[in-house]
Enzyme design. Structure first.
Site, mmCIF file in Angstrom:
data_model
loop_
_atom_site.group_PDB
_atom_site.id
_atom_site.type_symbol
_atom_site.label_atom_id
_atom_site.label_comp_id
_atom_site.label_asym_id
_atom_site.label_seq_id
_atom_site.Cartn_x
_atom_site.Cartn_y
_atom_site.Cartn_z
ATOM 1 C CB SER A 1 -0.875 -0.010 1.262
ATOM 2 O OG SER A 1 -1.505 1.237 1.482
ATOM 3 C CE1 TYR B 1 -4.492 -1.989 4.859
ATOM 4 C CE2 TYR B 1 -3.213 0.011 4.509
ATOM 5 C CZ TYR B 1 -3.953 -1.041 4.006
ATOM 6 O OH TYR B 1 -4.149 -1.150 2.654
#
Length: 292
Positions: free
Chosen positions: A147, A164
């Site tokens: 990401s 995350y």
């Protein structure tokens, strides 16, 4: 690997979003598919659409939680049986969820660890289970989805994002280290790390369902906005990924927002976690409404 025709591809998180679009585009390119997801209904829909491209393709499915190594081993064994193979050519470690729980909040530990486990442990375990099948092929490619939070551990200075971000940094670091490992021990296999910006997927919906079990009206509105207002669609993201695989690129940024963020981080690394950095991103027209 300039052609996917006749290849066997494993895709995790294939029920929605980029995973579904990867499966559809691989099927359109003539690849046979082994798909998994935690949502059986979404997975069945993806498989049906893939088979519609070419009924002669083998499209197998399994309901799998990628944090469960035994379930992944059953998925691997079923893939080998249903495809009558001892190898696969492509492994897309795509499954992931998003969570913003604070590391300092003891009440949020379960959410924190679940987010980290799906996003990192899922990549690690799936690679452990399936990489020997990739190595067994004449040519192979492992594609791990990180990401922009794998290069920038933030949603801005007003929100925590440790689970995350830590997981996505781990995915990026693992993939970059794997480049040398594969060159030394399996030089016919390549790997790529994918770093998407804001992509129009159902990750918010899926994450809430996995972490909380339900969505209220406010959460549904946020999830819909995340999907519908994204500057890059899941289909476009899948195309960029597959083009990157064909071209043999190890680093695949997706979206203008990812490219702008990457450049600004290189120019101003010490400023990355200040409000001024976010203000500059917004002034450049990226990540508005997503970070702040």
């Amino acid at each position: 690997m300039d052609s996917f025709e006749g290849k066997i591809a494993v895709v995790t998180g294939a029920g929605t979003g980029m995973g579904r679009e990867l499966a559809l585009q691989l099927a359109a390119a003539g690849a046979n598919l082994a798909l998994c997801d935690v949502n059986a209904e979404n997975l069945a829909s993806t498989a049906e659409r893939c088979r519609a491209h070419d009924p002669s393709l083998t499209v197998s499915t399994a309901e799998v939680d990628v944090t469960d190594e035994a379930a992944l081993e059953r998925f691997r064994d079923a893939t080998m049986a249903e495809h009558a193979t001892d190898h696969i050519h492509l492994l897309f470690n795509n499954a992931g969820i998003g969570g913003t729980a604070s590391f300092l909040d003891p009440e949020a530990r379960k959410t924190w660890e679940r987010t980290f486990d799906v996003c990192w442990q899922g990549v690690y375990l799936t690679s452990r289970v399936f990489l020997p099948l990739v190595v067994a092929a004449a040519e192979g490619h492992v594609i791990n989805t990180s990401s922009i939070n794998g290069i920038w551990a933030s949603l801005g200075p007003s929100r925590t994002h440790t689970a995350y971000s830590a997981a996505k940094f781990a995915v990026r670091g693992f993939t970059e280290a794997l480049i040398t490992d594969l060159r030394l021990n399996a030089p016919h296999v390549r790997c790529s790390v994918v770093m998407p910006g804001h992509i129009g997927t159902d990750i918010v919906t899926n994450s809430r369902q996995i972490l909380d079990g339900e969505l209220d009206a406010e959460a549904t509105e946020i999830a819909n906005a995340f999907r519908n207002e994204a500057p890059t669609t899941a289909a476009t993201a899948a195309t960029v990924i597959l083009d990157g695989v064909r071209e043999g690129r190890w680093r695949i940024l997706i979206g203008e927002d990812a490219a702008v963020l990457d450049g600004l981080l290189r120019d101003q690394p010490e400023n990355a976690y200040e409000q001024d950095f976010v203000d500059q991103l917004h002034a450049m027209g990226v990540l508005n409404g997503l970070v702040g």
